[in-house]
Each structure stands twice: as structure tokens, then as C-alpha cells.
Motif scaffolding. Structure first.
Motif, PDB file in Angstrom:
ATOM      1  N   HIS A  16      -0.562  46.033  74.593  1.00  0.00           N
ATOM      2  CA  HIS A  16      -0.113  47.198  75.372  1.00  0.00           C
ATOM      3  C   HIS A  16      -0.140  46.930  76.869  1.00  0.00           C
ATOM      4  N   ARG A  49       3.308  42.492  67.875  1.00  0.00           N
ATOM      5  CA  ARG A  49       2.713  43.814  67.636  1.00  0.00           C
ATOM      6  C   ARG A  49       3.349  44.493  66.412  1.00  0.00           C
ATOM      7  N   HIS A  90      -1.544  57.268  66.578  1.00  0.00           N
ATOM      8  CA  HIS A  90      -0.522  57.966  67.365  1.00  0.00           C
ATOM      9  C   HIS A  90      -0.126  59.276  66.702  1.00  0.00           C
ATOM     10  N   HIS A 144       6.565  58.730  78.802  1.00  0.00           N
ATOM     11  CA  HIS A 144       5.406  58.222  78.057  1.00  0.00           C
ATOM     12  C   HIS A 144       4.102  58.412  78.837  1.00  0.00           C
TER      13      HIS A 144
HETATM   14  C1  HEM Z   1       4.804  50.629  81.847  1.00  0.00           C
HETATM   15  C2  HEM Z   1       5.144  50.348  80.674  1.00  0.00           C
HETATM   16  C3  HEM Z   1       4.514  50.864  79.406  1.00  0.00           C
HETATM   17  C4  HEM Z   1       5.016  50.617  78.185  1.00  0.00           C
HETATM   18  C5  HEM Z   1       6.278  49.807  77.863  1.00  0.00           C
HETATM   19  C6  HEM Z   1       4.140  51.257  77.232  1.00  0.00           C
HETATM   20  C7  HEM Z   1       4.323  51.201  75.861  1.00  0.00           C
HETATM   21  C8  HEM Z   1       3.454  51.723  74.921  1.00  0.00           C
HETATM   22  C9  HEM Z   1       3.553  51.507  73.498  1.00  0.00           C
HETATM   23  C10 HEM Z   1       4.643  50.680  72.829  1.00  0.00           C
HETATM   24  C11 HEM Z   1       2.512  52.147  72.912  1.00  0.00           C
HETATM   25  C12 HEM Z   1       2.126  52.080  71.438  1.00  0.00           C
HETATM   26  C13 HEM Z   1       1.001  51.056  71.384  1.00  0.00           C
HETATM   27  C14 HEM Z   1       0.728  50.416  70.037  1.00  0.00           C
HETATM   28  O1  HEM Z   1       0.697  51.095  69.002  1.00  0.00           O
HETATM   29  O2  HEM Z   1       0.536  49.183  70.016  1.00  0.00           O
HETATM   30  C15 HEM Z   1       1.756  52.789  73.952  1.00  0.00           C
HETATM   31  C16 HEM Z   1       0.631  53.549  73.763  1.00  0.00           C
HETATM   32  C17 HEM Z   1      -0.062  54.141  74.788  1.00  0.00           C
HETATM   33  N1  HEM Z   1       0.178  54.000  76.145  1.00  0.00           N
HETATM   34 FE1  HEM Z   1       1.638  52.965  77.002  1.00  0.00          FE
HETATM   35  N2  HEM Z   1       3.119  51.882  77.880  1.00  0.00           N
HETATM   36  C18 HEM Z   1       3.311  51.671  79.224  1.00  0.00           C
HETATM   37  C19 HEM Z   1       2.494  52.116  80.241  1.00  0.00           C
HETATM   38  C20 HEM Z   1       1.420  52.940  80.068  1.00  0.00           C
HETATM   39  C21 HEM Z   1       0.595  53.459  81.132  1.00  0.00           C
HETATM   40  C22 HEM Z   1       0.789  53.157  82.621  1.00  0.00           C
HETATM   41  C23 HEM Z   1      -0.366  54.244  80.543  1.00  0.00           C
HETATM   42  C24 HEM Z   1      -1.478  55.028  81.158  1.00  0.00           C
HETATM   43  C25 HEM Z   1      -1.381  55.802  82.158  1.00  0.00           C
HETATM   44  C26 HEM Z   1      -0.134  54.208  79.123  1.00  0.00           C
HETATM   45  C27 HEM Z   1      -0.897  54.864  78.193  1.00  0.00           C
HETATM   46  C28 HEM Z   1      -0.756  54.755  76.833  1.00  0.00           C
HETATM   47  C29 HEM Z   1      -1.629  55.428  75.868  1.00  0.00           C
HETATM   48  C30 HEM Z   1      -2.762  56.372  76.203  1.00  0.00           C
HETATM   49  C31 HEM Z   1      -1.179  55.054  74.603  1.00  0.00           C
HETATM   50  C32 HEM Z   1      -1.762  55.523  73.255  1.00  0.00           C
HETATM   51  C33 HEM Z   1      -1.145  56.858  72.949  1.00  0.00           C
HETATM   52  C34 HEM Z   1      -1.767  57.490  71.714  1.00  0.00           C
HETATM   53  O3  HEM Z   1      -2.984  57.707  71.716  1.00  0.00           O
HETATM   54  O4  HEM Z   1      -1.026  57.751  70.752  1.00  0.00           O
HETATM   55  N3  HEM Z   1       0.960  53.406  78.855  1.00  0.00           N
HETATM   56  N4  HEM Z   1       2.353  52.499  75.165  1.00  0.00           N
END
Ligand code: HEM
Ligand code: HEM
Length: 177
Positions: A16, A49, A90, A144
Motif C-alpha cells: 500500500h 497484491r 475493507h 479514497h
Molecule cells: C496516493 C495513492 C494511494 C493509492 C493508489 C492507494 C490505494 C489503496 C488501495 C489499493 C487500498 C487497498 C489495500 C489492500 O487491500 O491491499 C488502500 C487502502 C487504504 N488506504 Fe490507500 N492509497 C493511496 C493513498 C492513501 C493515503 C495517502 C492514505 C491515508 C491518508 C490512505 C489510506 C488508506 C487506508 C486507511 C486504507 C484501508 C481502508 C480500509 O480500512 O478499508 N491511502 N489504498
């Protein structure tokens, strides 16, 4: 009453934050050779992933969070009633966004590759597609991040902290998985 639960294994967290870093760099940094190498690395991590979604730890698996129709509409109804259902993995909207983000990153790597093939020399469309995909990714990343912050405040589950430490404090009467 809340209980700490180990949600995200190290591989989910590592992919991530590495992919997020690369995406931000590639969206706003220079479009040089580093851009291209990092873009392919991001695509490779996304593929890894996705494989992990079949063979990985419990909450990382697609079977734990794939947003099927009934889950999806139950969740929307719970939002409409201002009583969002809790999910350890999720929630269906977050899962849908994850799939969308992965597909956009893969499509960007593919269009980036096509753009540089001799066969398409002088053609504008691969470049236009690459640009439009990057705009779509930018919008999705904003939604997101806003959703991650908003849902963390609303449900009092620190989703962002969980993506850092792997642990989530969640209500005992959570909706599994
Ligand atoms: C900038 C590009 C970003 C991309 C492409 C991205 C992409 C993703 C993806 C694909 C997931 C699913 C993860 C998995 O199951 O392996 C995810 C989950 C998550 N991301 Fe990001 N992310 C980004 C930035 C961020 C940032 C900056 C934050 C925080 C401020 C963030 C917070 C989270 C959180 C909290 C989850 C888990 C959500 C849940 O509990 O269901 N992400 N992200
Ligand atoms: C995470 C994946 C990627 C993201 C987010 C991304 C994003 C972007 C963005 C925002 C631009 C500028 C677009 C514009 O100014 O109109 C761009 C340009 C470019 N990208 Fe990517 N890219 C990614 C992957 C790749 C890959 C894998 C390649 C090639 C192997 C590549 C090759 C290029 C090239 C050559 C340009 C310059 C195009 C031009 O001259 O206008 N990109 N990319």
C-alpha cells in the motif's frame, strides 16, 4: 467495548504505502526514465497484491471483502440510516475503490508501455489515454483519502492507523468479516 484485531499483514501495508508513494511521485513528478521504472514497479506490486488476495492472510483475501451485490446494498442502506456497518477488512465501497485504483495503475503501466512502442510512433492516442487515466487516478486518490479520513472520524475506527500498524480497534459486535 473495543478489541484490537490484527487486520493488515506486513505485505498489504508495504505494498500500500510503496504504491501510494510511487503514484504520488508519478502524478506530480517529472516524466523521465525514473517515472517509467517506478510505474512498472507499481504495476508489479499491484499484481503481487492481487495474487496475495488469493493466497494471503485472512483479511487480505478477496473472499474477506469482495463487494458482492448483497453486501454492497446492505452497506449502502446502513450508510443511509447513518449507522455504518463495521467491517474488519475493507467495507464494500472501500473494496470497490481498491479494485478501481489497482485497475487504473495497471492500465497506466500498459498505456505507458504502448506509448513508447515503435509501432505507435507519431500516434497521439496512447498518450491521451495515459493522461486521462492519470486524471482519473488523481480524482480516485482524492476520494479514497477523503473517505479514509471521513470514515475514521465517523466510525471512530482509525483506518489510517490500521494501515500503518496493522492493528484495528473495532467494536466487538462487528459485522464479520
Ligand atoms: C496516493 C495513492 C494511494 C493509492 C493508489 C492507494 C490505494 C489503496 C488501495 C489499493 C487500498 C487497498 C489495500 C489492500 O487491500 O491491499 C488502500 C487502502 C487504504 N488506504 Fe490507500 N492509497 C493511496 C493513498 C492513501 C493515503 C495517502 C492514505 C491515508 C491518508 C490512505 C489510506 C488508506 C487506508 C486507511 C486504507 C484501508 C481502508 C480500509 O480500512 O478499508 N491511502 N489504498
Ligand atoms: C503509476 C503509474 C503511472 C502514473 C500515475 C503516471 C502518470 C503520468 C502523468 C500524470 C503524466 C503527465 C501527463 C501529461 O502531462 O499529460 C505522465 C506522462 C508520461 N508517462 Fe506516465 N504514469 C505512470 C506509469 C508510466 C509508465 C509505466 C510509463 C512507461 C513505461 C510511463 C510513461 C510516461 C511518459 C513517456 C510520459 C510523457 C508523455 C508526454 O510526453 O506527454 N508512465 N504519466
Amino acid at each position: 467495548m473495543t478489541m484490537p484485531v490484527k487486520v493488515w499483514d506486513v505485505w498489504v501495508r508495504l505494498t500500500h504505502w510503496t504504491v501510494a508513494g510511487i503514484v504520488l511521485w508519478n502524478l506530480f513528478g517529472p516524466t523521465n526514465a525514473t517515472h517509467r521504472v517506478l510505474g512498472y514497479i507499481a504495476a508489479g506490486l499491484v499484481v503481487a497484491r492481487i495474487v496475495w488476495g488469493f493466497v494471503g492472510s485472512r483479511h487480505a483475501r478477496f473472499s474477506a471483502w469482495w463487494p458482492t451485490g448483497s453486501h454492497f446494498f446492505d452497506y449502502l442502506r446502513s450508510l443511509a440510516k447513518s449507522k455504518p456497518m463495521h467491517h474488519v477488512s475493507h467495507n464494500p465501497l472501500g473494496g470497490l475503490m481498491a479494485i478501481f485504483l489497482w485497475l487504473l495503475i495497471l492500465a497506466l503501466a500498459l498505456s505507458g508501455w504502448i506509448m513508447r512502442l515503435d509501432a505507435f510512433w507519431g500516434e497521439d492516442w496512447p498518450q491521451e489515454i495515459h493522461t486521462w487515466l492519470s486524471v482519473a487516478l488523481e480524482v480516485c486518490v482524492c476520494v479514497h483519502v477523503a473517505a479514509a479520513v471521513l470514515m475514521s472520524v465517523w466510525t471512530r475506527e482509525n483506518l489510517i492507523g490500521a494501515m500503518v500498524t496493522g492493528w484495528k480497534r473495532t467494536a466487538e459486535n462487528k459485522k464479520a468479516p
